[in-house]
Scaffold this active site. Structure first.
Site, PDB file in Angstrom:
ATOM      1  CB  SER A  98      -0.933  -0.112   1.141  1.00 26.65           C
ATOM      2  OG  SER A  98      -1.999   1.083   1.054  1.00 26.65           O
ATOM      3  CG  MET A  99       2.173   5.296   2.598  1.00 27.49           C
ATOM      4  SD  MET A  99       2.182   6.032   4.052  1.00 27.49           S
ATOM      5  CE  MET A  99       3.046   4.989   5.115  1.00 27.49           C
TER       6      MET A  99
END
Length: 158
Positions: A98-99
């Site tokens: 994700s991030m």
């Protein structure tokens, strides 16, 4: 913990597992938003012997709770690169979720343009690759141990 590991990116890196292999590929895990390096603490055991794993501990998480977190993505590589360079003395790869996928992608771009080095592989999950919409391998419905094994196999030379 060996002296070499204590020197390498002390603020940023947390070794996963006890394995210290001087010839091993270093695999760096980048966590998703609001989570710390501890999310990957059990991932080292399933890796191949040819890999040494480290998780990146971002400011504002866990034992760096009081370190100033970053508000701009561009600031993060500026701060991380100087400490990480000491750990990039052998082949390395990045995994980000994700991030964390965005962070490792941006960090890779920065390393290539400013230091002329790049990871042998970049593994992303929970986020499409910034340069492509093509999925190379799907990890949906796989166990954590299977995912870690697949990461390790991806580190082998082609």
């Amino acid at each position: 913990m060996p002296a070499e590991s204590a020197r390498i990116g002390r603020d940023w890196l947390r070794r996963i597992g006890e394995r210290a292999n001087p010839g091993a590929v270093r695999l760096f895990y980048f966590p998703y938003a609001s989570i710390g390096a501890a999310a990957y603490r059990d991932w080292g055991a399933a890796l191949l012997a040819e890999a040494e794993a480290h998780a990146v501990q971002l400011p504002g998480r866990e034992d760096r709770l009081f370190a100033r977190p970053f508000c701009e993505m561009g600031e993060l590589p500026d701060a991380l690169v100087p400490d990480l360079l000491a750990a990039l003395d052998r082949p390395f790869a990045f995994f980000g979720h994700s991030m964390g996928a965005i962070i490792c992608w941006e960090l890779s771009r920065r390393l290539k343009s400013e230091q002329q080095i790049e990871p042998m592989r970049i593994f992303v999950s929970g986020c499409r690759a910034c340069s492509s919409s093509r999925v190379v391998h799907s990890l949906i419905n796989r166990t954590r141990d299977d995912i870690v094994r697949r990461l390790g196999h991806g580190l082998k030379a082609e």
